[in-house]
Design an enzyme around this catalytic site. Structure first.
Site, PDB file in Angstrom:
ATOM      1  N   CYS A 117       0.819  -1.221   0.000  1.00  0.00           N
ATOM      2  CA  CYS A 117       0.000   0.000   0.000  1.00  0.00           C
ATOM      3  C   CYS A 117       0.850   1.266   0.000  1.00  0.00           C
ATOM      4  O   CYS A 117       0.356   2.340  -0.303  1.00  0.00           O
ATOM      5  CB  CYS A 117      -0.930   0.006   1.199  1.00  0.00           C
ATOM      6  SG  CYS A 117      -2.087  -1.359   1.115  1.00  0.00           S
ATOM      7  N   HIS A 257      -3.533   7.233   1.958  1.00  0.00           N
ATOM      8  CA  HIS A 257      -3.905   5.911   1.461  1.00  0.00           C
ATOM      9  C   HIS A 257      -5.305   5.588   1.983  1.00  0.00           C
ATOM     10  O   HIS A 257      -5.636   5.900   3.127  1.00  0.00           O
ATOM     11  CB  HIS A 257      -2.890   4.881   1.967  1.00  0.00           C
ATOM     12  CG  HIS A 257      -3.273   3.465   1.670  1.00  0.00           C
ATOM     13  ND1 HIS A 257      -3.593   3.045   0.408  1.00  0.00           N
ATOM     14  CD2 HIS A 257      -3.409   2.384   2.486  1.00  0.00           C
ATOM     15  CE1 HIS A 257      -3.899   1.763   0.457  1.00  0.00           C
ATOM     16  NE2 HIS A 257      -3.804   1.331   1.702  1.00  0.00           N
ATOM     17  N   ASN A 287     -10.099  -0.033  -0.985  1.00  0.00           N
ATOM     18  CA  ASN A 287      -8.637  -0.010  -0.934  1.00  0.00           C
ATOM     19  C   ASN A 287      -8.084  -0.576  -2.242  1.00  0.00           C
ATOM     20  O   ASN A 287      -8.199  -1.773  -2.503  1.00  0.00           O
ATOM     21  CB  ASN A 287      -8.173  -0.841   0.266  1.00  0.00           C
ATOM     22  CG  ASN A 287      -6.668  -0.802   0.461  1.00  0.00           C
ATOM     23  OD1 ASN A 287      -5.928  -0.346  -0.410  1.00  0.00           O
ATOM     24  ND2 ASN A 287      -6.213  -1.293   1.599  1.00  0.00           N
TER      25      ASN A 287
HETATM   26  O1  UT7 Z   1      -4.020  -1.127   3.173  1.00  0.00           O
HETATM   27  C1  UT7 Z   1      -3.243  -2.081   3.790  1.00  0.00           C
HETATM   28  C2  UT7 Z   1      -3.293  -1.936   5.242  1.00  0.00           C
HETATM   29  N1  UT7 Z   1      -4.491  -2.466   5.741  1.00  0.00           N
HETATM   30  C3  UT7 Z   1      -5.212  -1.771   6.588  1.00  0.00           C
HETATM   31  O2  UT7 Z   1      -4.873  -0.648   6.909  1.00  0.00           O
HETATM   32  C4  UT7 Z   1      -6.409  -2.449   7.204  1.00  0.00           C
HETATM   33  C5  UT7 Z   1      -6.413  -2.261   8.686  1.00  0.00           C
HETATM   34  N2  UT7 Z   1      -7.477  -2.963   9.335  1.00  0.00           N
HETATM   35  C6  UT7 Z   1      -8.783  -2.588   9.253  1.00  0.00           C
HETATM   36  O3  UT7 Z   1      -9.111  -1.667   8.527  1.00  0.00           O
HETATM   37  C7  UT7 Z   1      -9.762  -3.269  10.132  1.00  0.00           C
HETATM   38  O4  UT7 Z   1      -9.093  -4.066  11.057  1.00  0.00           O
HETATM   39  C8  UT7 Z   1     -10.822  -4.126   9.377  1.00  0.00           C
HETATM   40  C9  UT7 Z   1     -11.768  -3.219   8.641  1.00  0.00           C
HETATM   41  C10 UT7 Z   1     -10.120  -5.061   8.422  1.00  0.00           C
HETATM   42  C11 UT7 Z   1     -11.621  -4.934  10.379  1.00  0.00           C
HETATM   43  O5  UT7 Z   1     -12.222  -4.073  11.317  1.00  0.00           O
HETATM   44  P1  UT7 Z   1     -12.072  -4.335  12.885  1.00  0.00           P
HETATM   45  O6  UT7 Z   1     -12.842  -3.283  13.551  1.00  0.00           O
HETATM   46  O7  UT7 Z   1     -10.607  -4.433  13.215  1.00  0.00           O
HETATM   47  O8  UT7 Z   1     -12.801  -5.703  13.057  1.00  0.00           O
HETATM   48  P2  UT7 Z   1     -12.205  -7.110  13.579  1.00  0.00           P
HETATM   49  O9  UT7 Z   1     -11.305  -7.701  12.568  1.00  0.00           O
HETATM   50  O10 UT7 Z   1     -11.688  -6.911  14.950  1.00  0.00           O
HETATM   51  O11 UT7 Z   1     -13.535  -7.923  13.653  1.00  0.00           O
HETATM   52  C12 UT7 Z   1     -14.590  -7.604  14.575  1.00  0.00           C
HETATM   53  C13 UT7 Z   1     -15.693  -8.608  14.403  1.00  0.00           C
HETATM   54  C14 UT7 Z   1     -15.201 -10.052  14.421  1.00  0.00           C
HETATM   55  O12 UT7 Z   1     -16.190 -10.834  15.044  1.00  0.00           O
HETATM   56  P3  UT7 Z   1     -16.005 -11.274  16.568  1.00  0.00           P
HETATM   57  O13 UT7 Z   1     -14.728 -12.037  16.618  1.00  0.00           O
HETATM   58  O14 UT7 Z   1     -15.961  -9.994  17.334  1.00  0.00           O
HETATM   59  O15 UT7 Z   1     -17.217 -12.101  16.790  1.00  0.00           O
HETATM   60  C15 UT7 Z   1     -15.128 -10.413  12.961  1.00  0.00           C
HETATM   61  O16 UT7 Z   1     -15.275 -11.789  12.750  1.00  0.00           O
HETATM   62  O17 UT7 Z   1     -16.302  -8.431  13.096  1.00  0.00           O
HETATM   63  C16 UT7 Z   1     -16.276  -9.659  12.391  1.00  0.00           C
HETATM   64  N3  UT7 Z   1     -16.138  -9.370  10.973  1.00  0.00           N
HETATM   65  C17 UT7 Z   1     -17.177  -9.087  10.187  1.00  0.00           C
HETATM   66  N4  UT7 Z   1     -18.495  -8.995  10.416  1.00  0.00           N
HETATM   67  C18 UT7 Z   1     -19.278  -8.651   9.391  1.00  0.00           C
HETATM   68  C19 UT7 Z   1     -15.004  -9.320  10.235  1.00  0.00           C
HETATM   69  N5  UT7 Z   1     -15.296  -9.011   8.970  1.00  0.00           N
HETATM   70  C20 UT7 Z   1     -16.625  -8.850   8.910  1.00  0.00           C
HETATM   71  C21 UT7 Z   1     -17.512  -8.528   7.871  1.00  0.00           C
HETATM   72  N6  UT7 Z   1     -18.822  -8.429   8.150  1.00  0.00           N
HETATM   73  N7  UT7 Z   1     -17.091  -8.285   6.619  1.00  0.00           N
END
Ligand code: UT7
Length: 330
Positions: A117, A257, A287
């Protein structure tokens, strides 16, 4: 006396494919909701390059063609093409060479640069150095990624995030102090477990097993990457201001980004910038990895004025991160 040569951005081009993959469509493919995606990321839709035989170079070529046409530049005048990408057309040869062939840049050398990225910032800084050396007069820096080629559309953690696009800039020498004036570039390879592709490299060449295990897709531990991204992108953005004696008031635009709306907000906040000064199009494209920053420049080009101070900032796989200070040149 020779005045110092800087690398001015003298033209911008962009391209997004037609197909819109909406949150509503993703709701039908994986267990997710429009509300979750919007509130956690800020994304509403992404563009996908559909069709057989189309690759990352097919995103880059229209972006570059548009840019050169606008300036009436013959592709034969181009000295160098640097393509930032994590989704090259092939492992080798370089996508930059394929692009050069497709646009007829027969006098250019080219190479790909992989910094995920942050690829565009690394490539921009590299291209700027070629111009500053006095050796080259026209360098194309293109960020292009067909992320849909490495996204697992059964993995809700990643498939909601990424889209396909390309953005390009032309760098030319300037002696009036415009252009890419400074960059802070960082990398920390110990971040590799959290964002990578498991197979297809020399560590784990493609096999029936790797395909079955779905290891040829982007894998991310989102929460960990998020934590590093929030701190990393804000840190380098603050640092580039400080070491150039700039304050928020001096900055016309932050060009971040586009990975997550919450990371963008945190960076703007840390710099003391109001959101009116931040380029944000994540809702429409998601992204697009190496393409996000030049795609913003392309969409905002009519609002940019000569002399505007821009801070470009990114964080991504590697980990890699960085920020560049650009004084807009036209
Ligand atoms: O560009 C390259 C660099 N990358 C980034 O900068 C990405 C950085 N990370 C992020 O933007 C975020 O971490 C995400 C958007 C990828 C995820 O958001 P989050 O707030 O960190 O969510 P999480 O991964 O902690 O997941 C929270 C919950 C989980 O469920 P439990 O374990 O709390 O029951 C996930 O399983 O949300 C669940 N979850 C979803 N639910 C509905 C994960 N993906 C989804 C989804 N829809 N698509």
């Amino acid at each position: 006396m020779m005045s110092k040569i800087s690398a001015a951005i003298t033209a911008v081009g962009g391209y997004v494919p037609e197909y819109r993959l909406t949150n509503a469509e993703l709701e039908k493919i994986v267990d997710t909701t429009d509300e979750w995606i919007r509130s956690r990321t800020g994304i509403e839709e992404r563009r996908i390059l559909k069709g057989e035989g189309l690759a990352t170079s097919d995103l880059a070529v229209p972006a570059i063609t548009e840019m050169l046409a606008k300036k009436n530049i013959d592709p034969k005048e181009i000295d160098c093409i640097i393509c930032a990408t994590v989704t090259p057309d092939m492992v080798f040869p370089a996508t930059a060479n394929i692009i050069g062939d497709k646009i007829g840049a027969t006098n250019a050398f080219g190479f790909d640069l992989n910094a995920a990225c942050s690829g565009f910032l690394y490539a921009l800084t590299t291209g700027a150095s070629f111009i500053e050396s006095g050796r080259y007069k026209k360098v194309i820096v293109v960020g292009a990624d067909k992320m849909s080629s490495i996204v697992d559309y059964t993995d809700r953690n990643t498939c909601i995030l990424f889209g396909d696009a390309a953005g390009a800039v032309l760098l030319e020498p300037n002696t009036e102090g415009y252009g890419v004036l400074d960059s802070v570039l960082k990398s920390d390879g110990s971040g590799r477990p959290f964002l990578h592709m498991k197979a297809g490299g020399s560590l784990k060449p493609a096999s029936v097993e790797t395909v079955t295990a779905r290891e040829h897709f982007a894998y991310q531990e989102g929460k960990t990457v998020f934590k590093f991204a929030v701190v990393g992108m804000a840190d380098v953005s603050a640092q580039i201001l400080e070491r150039n004696n700039l304050t928020a008031d001096d900055i016309a635009w932050l060009v971040p980004h586009q990975a997550n709306m919450r990371i963008i907000n945190a960076t703007a906040n840390r710099m003391g910038l109001p959101m009116e000064k931040v380029m944000v199009n994540i809702s429409r494209y998601g992204n697009t990895t190496a393409a996000t920053i030049p795609l913003c420049l392309w969409e905002w080009q009519d609002q940019l004025k000569k002399g505007d101070n821009l801070v470009l900032a990114a964080f991504g796989g590697g980990f890699t991160w960085g920020a560049s200070w650009v004084k807009w040149g036209y």
